[in-house]
Write a protein that holds these residues in place. Structure first.
Motif, PDB file in Angstrom:
ATOM      1  N   SER A 135     -43.795 -28.671  26.458  1.00  0.00           N
ATOM      2  CA  SER A 135     -43.155 -27.415  26.825  1.00  0.00           C
ATOM      3  C   SER A 135     -43.582 -27.067  28.249  1.00  0.00           C
ATOM      4  CB  SER A 135     -43.531 -26.310  25.831  1.00  0.00           C
ATOM      5  OG  SER A 135     -42.909 -25.094  26.190  1.00  0.00           O
ATOM      6  N   SER A 136     -43.725 -25.791  28.544  1.00  0.00           N
ATOM      7  CA  SER A 136     -44.121 -25.355  29.886  1.00  0.00           C
ATOM      8  C   SER A 136     -44.594 -23.912  29.816  1.00  0.00           C
ATOM      9  CB  SER A 136     -42.931 -25.446  30.851  1.00  0.00           C
ATOM     10  OG  SER A 136     -43.212 -24.769  32.072  1.00  0.00           O
ATOM     11  N   VAL A 137     -45.444 -23.526  30.756  1.00  0.00           N
ATOM     12  CA  VAL A 137     -45.885 -22.128  30.812  1.00  0.00           C
ATOM     13  C   VAL A 137     -44.712 -21.175  31.015  1.00  0.00           C
ATOM     14  CG1 VAL A 137     -48.201 -22.662  31.660  1.00  0.00           C
ATOM     15  CG2 VAL A 137     -46.360 -22.264  33.296  1.00  0.00           C
ATOM     16  N   VAL A 138     -43.629 -21.645  31.613  1.00  0.00           N
ATOM     17  CA  VAL A 138     -42.510 -20.735  31.894  1.00  0.00           C
ATOM     18  C   VAL A 138     -41.777 -20.326  30.622  1.00  0.00           C
ATOM     19  CG1 VAL A 138     -42.226 -21.691  34.209  1.00  0.00           C
ATOM     20  CG2 VAL A 138     -40.800 -22.567  32.351  1.00  0.00           C
ATOM     21  N   ALA A 139     -42.057 -20.993  29.504  1.00  0.00           N
ATOM     22  CA  ALA A 139     -41.504 -20.566  28.218  1.00  0.00           C
ATOM     23  C   ALA A 139     -42.364 -19.495  27.579  1.00  0.00           C
ATOM     24  CB  ALA A 139     -41.386 -21.758  27.274  1.00  0.00           C
ATOM     25  N   ARG A 140     -43.551 -19.258  28.134  1.00  0.00           N
ATOM     26  CA  ARG A 140     -44.519 -18.358  27.505  1.00  0.00           C
ATOM     27  C   ARG A 140     -44.759 -17.095  28.299  1.00  0.00           C
ATOM     28  NH1 ARG A 140     -46.428 -21.076  23.613  1.00  0.00           N
ATOM     29  NH2 ARG A 140     -48.317 -19.853  23.263  1.00  0.00           N
ATOM     30  N   VAL A 141     -44.437 -17.110  29.576  1.00  0.00           N
ATOM     31  CA  VAL A 141     -44.592 -15.936  30.427  1.00  0.00           C
ATOM     32  C   VAL A 141     -43.464 -15.970  31.461  1.00  0.00           C
ATOM     33  CG1 VAL A 141     -46.154 -17.140  32.024  1.00  0.00           C
ATOM     34  CG2 VAL A 141     -46.211 -14.635  31.879  1.00  0.00           C
ATOM     35  N   GLY A 142     -42.943 -14.816  31.810  1.00  0.00           N
ATOM     36  CA  GLY A 142     -41.826 -14.777  32.751  1.00  0.00           C
ATOM     37  C   GLY A 142     -42.236 -15.200  34.151  1.00  0.00           C
ATOM     38  N   ALA A 188     -57.492 -33.215  15.571  1.00  0.00           N
ATOM     39  CA  ALA A 188     -56.534 -32.118  15.383  1.00  0.00           C
ATOM     40  C   ALA A 188     -55.854 -32.197  14.026  1.00  0.00           C
ATOM     41  CB  ALA A 188     -55.485 -32.153  16.496  1.00  0.00           C
ATOM     42  N   SER A 189     -56.539 -32.803  13.052  1.00  0.00           N
ATOM     43  CA  SER A 189     -55.913 -33.071  11.756  1.00  0.00           C
ATOM     44  C   SER A 189     -55.516 -31.809  10.994  1.00  0.00           C
ATOM     45  CB  SER A 189     -56.848 -33.927  10.889  1.00  0.00           C
ATOM     46  OG  SER A 189     -58.065 -33.233  10.638  1.00  0.00           O
ATOM     47  N   ARG A 190     -56.062 -30.647  11.371  1.00  0.00           N
ATOM     48  CA  ARG A 190     -55.696 -29.391  10.724  1.00  0.00           C
ATOM     49  C   ARG A 190     -54.814 -28.523  11.623  1.00  0.00           C
ATOM     50  NH1 ARG A 190     -55.536 -28.915   5.628  1.00  0.00           N
ATOM     51  NH2 ARG A 190     -56.015 -26.683   5.706  1.00  0.00           N
ATOM     52  N   MET A 191     -54.215 -29.129  12.606  1.00  0.00           N
ATOM     53  CA  MET A 191     -53.372 -28.372  13.536  1.00  0.00           C
ATOM     54  C   MET A 191     -51.931 -28.834  13.448  1.00  0.00           C
ATOM     55  SD  MET A 191     -55.860 -28.233  16.897  1.00  0.00           S
ATOM     56  CE  MET A 191     -54.714 -27.172  17.789  1.00  0.00           C
ATOM     57  N   THR A 192     -51.035 -27.893  13.216  1.00  0.00           N
ATOM     58  CA  THR A 192     -49.599 -28.180  13.282  1.00  0.00           C
ATOM     59  C   THR A 192     -48.859 -26.894  13.622  1.00  0.00           C
ATOM     60  OG1 THR A 192     -47.760 -29.329  12.189  1.00  0.00           O
ATOM     61  CG2 THR A 192     -49.025 -27.790  10.840  1.00  0.00           C
ATOM     62  N   GLY A 193     -47.719 -27.035  14.271  1.00  0.00           N
ATOM     63  CA  GLY A 193     -46.948 -25.882  14.701  1.00  0.00           C
ATOM     64  C   GLY A 193     -47.577 -25.117  15.848  1.00  0.00           C
ATOM     65  N   GLN A 194     -48.503 -25.748  16.561  1.00  0.00           N
ATOM     66  CA  GLN A 194     -49.232 -25.080  17.639  1.00  0.00           C
ATOM     67  C   GLN A 194     -48.686 -25.466  19.012  1.00  0.00           C
ATOM     68  OE1 GLN A 194     -51.693 -22.765  16.848  1.00  0.00           O
ATOM     69  NE2 GLN A 194     -50.855 -23.215  14.811  1.00  0.00           N
ATOM     70  N   ILE A 195     -48.729 -24.515  19.928  1.00  0.00           N
ATOM     71  CA  ILE A 195     -48.381 -24.772  21.327  1.00  0.00           C
ATOM     72  C   ILE A 195     -49.633 -24.491  22.148  1.00  0.00           C
ATOM     73  CG2 ILE A 195     -46.724 -24.364  23.165  1.00  0.00           C
ATOM     74  CD1 ILE A 195     -45.356 -24.996  20.500  1.00  0.00           C
ATOM     75  N   LEU A 196     -50.248 -25.522  22.689  1.00  0.00           N
ATOM     76  CA  LEU A 196     -51.471 -25.351  23.470  1.00  0.00           C
ATOM     77  C   LEU A 196     -51.139 -25.261  24.952  1.00  0.00           C
ATOM     78  CD1 LEU A 196     -54.128 -27.689  21.804  1.00  0.00           C
ATOM     79  CD2 LEU A 196     -53.513 -25.328  21.270  1.00  0.00           C
ATOM     80  N   ALA A 197     -51.513 -24.130  25.552  1.00  0.00           N
ATOM     81  CA  ALA A 197     -51.304 -23.957  26.992  1.00  0.00           C
ATOM     82  C   ALA A 197     -52.385 -24.706  27.751  1.00  0.00           C
ATOM     83  CB  ALA A 197     -51.336 -22.478  27.348  1.00  0.00           C
ATOM     84  N   VAL A 198     -51.964 -25.584  28.647  1.00  0.00           N
ATOM     85  CA  VAL A 198     -52.890 -26.309  29.527  1.00  0.00           C
ATOM     86  C   VAL A 198     -52.561 -25.815  30.934  1.00  0.00           C
ATOM     87  CG1 VAL A 198     -53.790 -28.567  30.200  1.00  0.00           C
ATOM     88  CG2 VAL A 198     -52.711 -28.276  27.959  1.00  0.00           C
ATOM     89  N   ASP A 199     -53.151 -24.679  31.286  1.00  0.00           N
ATOM     90  CA  ASP A 199     -52.660 -23.975  32.469  1.00  0.00           C
ATOM     91  C   ASP A 199     -53.735 -23.226  33.250  1.00  0.00           C
ATOM     92  OD1 ASP A 199     -53.267 -21.911  30.787  1.00  0.00           O
ATOM     93  OD2 ASP A 199     -51.264 -21.028  30.734  1.00  0.00           O
ATOM     94  N   GLY A 200     -54.991 -23.599  33.045  1.00  0.00           N
ATOM     95  CA  GLY A 200     -56.056 -22.941  33.797  1.00  0.00           C
ATOM     96  C   GLY A 200     -56.150 -21.452  33.542  1.00  0.00           C
ATOM     97  N   GLY A 201     -55.665 -20.997  32.385  1.00  0.00           N
ATOM     98  CA  GLY A 201     -55.741 -19.583  32.042  1.00  0.00           C
ATOM     99  C   GLY A 201     -54.577 -18.742  32.516  1.00  0.00           C
ATOM    100  N   PHE A 202     -53.557 -19.373  33.089  1.00  0.00           N
ATOM    101  CA  PHE A 202     -52.443 -18.659  33.725  1.00  0.00           C
ATOM    102  C   PHE A 202     -51.735 -17.697  32.770  1.00  0.00           C
ATOM    103  CE2 PHE A 202     -47.897 -18.531  34.944  1.00  0.00           C
ATOM    104  CZ  PHE A 202     -48.003 -18.058  36.240  1.00  0.00           C
ATOM    105  N   THR A 203     -51.516 -18.101  31.519  1.00  0.00           N
ATOM    106  CA  THR A 203     -50.718 -17.280  30.613  1.00  0.00           C
ATOM    107  C   THR A 203     -51.531 -16.293  29.791  1.00  0.00           C
ATOM    108  OG1 THR A 203     -50.831 -19.026  28.915  1.00  0.00           O
ATOM    109  CG2 THR A 203     -48.895 -19.016  30.357  1.00  0.00           C
ATOM    110  N   THR A 204     -52.855 -16.379  29.840  1.00  0.00           N
ATOM    111  CA  THR A 204     -53.642 -15.568  28.899  1.00  0.00           C
ATOM    112  C   THR A 204     -54.695 -14.671  29.534  1.00  0.00           C
ATOM    113  OG1 THR A 204     -55.102 -17.473  28.580  1.00  0.00           O
ATOM    114  CG2 THR A 204     -53.365 -17.116  26.939  1.00  0.00           C
ATOM    115  N   ILE A 205     -55.141 -14.939  30.729  1.00  0.00           N
ATOM    116  CA  ILE A 205     -56.235 -14.120  31.292  1.00  0.00           C
ATOM    117  C   ILE A 205     -55.924 -13.688  32.715  1.00  0.00           C
ATOM    118  CG2 ILE A 205     -57.971 -15.250  29.848  1.00  0.00           C
ATOM    119  CD1 ILE A 205     -58.915 -16.800  32.276  1.00  0.00           C
TER     120      ILE A 205
END
Length: 243
Positions: free
Chosen positions: A129-136, A221-238
């Motif tokens: 995906s991309s950070v642009v799907a998560r923040v304008g 990650a055997s207990r992870m599904t349906g997750q979207i992990l942001a790899v963005d240096g904190g851009f979308t969350t902090i």
């Protein structure tokens, strides 16, 4: 039994980095791209030239794997993608359709073909995906719509196929240094300006994104599904303190 990983978009920056990492871990890699000559540069046990933006192309990939390896890859990393930076009022219909074809259509068809070929066997898939799907982000309307569709696809498919042991996740990278973004970083001022947007600073590498994709595919990650992990240096969350 050796794990087989199917990587689409394997000639791109992230797909190529992932192929190198998995190959080094002794995973059997199936590299898929549109240009067979460029695939020669990717470490792989099998190379397939195909257009995964069509259902026929996606099915061709799965058939080729079955014929050459005798089984369907248990891991799928769908790295096909493109971008479009333009405000909506300047986005031509043809450009919009191309963005949807490359980013969303390919994800739907490739995931559909892989799920069908697994025939109720467990496995793991990771999409891009991309950070642009998560923040304008200004001037990213078309690509944001496409990647937003990818994220919705991941969550719904993860719910549908969890009972048969299929894990389906995605990564949402921020600005990443790849051949696709090379022109954006030619000028030092542009690079520095882009880097300042990220709380951790700097521009991330394709290898850093690939490492998270490899994690989502693996046992860690055997207990992870349906997750979207942001790899963005904190851009979308902090938002760090401004000093």
């Amino acid at each position: 039994m050796t794990t087989i990983a199917l990587i689409t978009g394997a000639t791109g920056g992230i797909g190529r980095a992932l192929a190198h990492q998995l190959h080094a871990q002794r995973v059997r890699v199936v590299a898929v791209g549109r240009n067979l000559n460029r695939l020669d540069e990717v470490p792989a046990d099998l190379r397939i030239a195909a257009d995964t933006t069509t259902p026929e192309g996606a099915e061709q990939v799965m058939s080729a794997c079955q014929q050459a390896l005798g089984e369907v890859p248990s891991w799928l990393a769908h790295c096909v993608g493109s971008t479009l930076i333009a405000p909506l009022h300047r986005t031509r219909a043809e450009a919009y359709r191309e963005v949807m074809r490359v980013n969303l259509d390919s994800a739907v068809y490739m995931l559909q073909a892989w799920i069908g070929a697994r025939q109720s066997s467990p496995g793991a898939a990771v999409l891009a995906s991309s950070v642009v799907a998560r923040v304008g982000v200004a001037n990213h309307e078309a690509i944001a719509a496409a990647k937003g569709g990818v994220e919705a696809l991941v969550r719904s498919a993860a719910a549908t196929y969890a009972a048969q042991g299929l894990r389906i996740n995605a990564v949402a990278p921020g600005m990443t240094e790849t051949p696709m973004t090379a022109n954006m970083f030619k000028m030092a001022a542009m690079r520095e300006g882009a880097a300042r947007q990220y709380p951790l600073g700097g521009i991330q590498s394709a290898e850093q994104v690939a490492e998270v994709m490899a994690f989502l595919l693996g046992d860690g990650a055997s207990r992870m599904t349906g997750q979207i992990l942001a790899v963005d240096g904190g851009f979308t969350t902090i938002r760090p303190l401004v000093r």
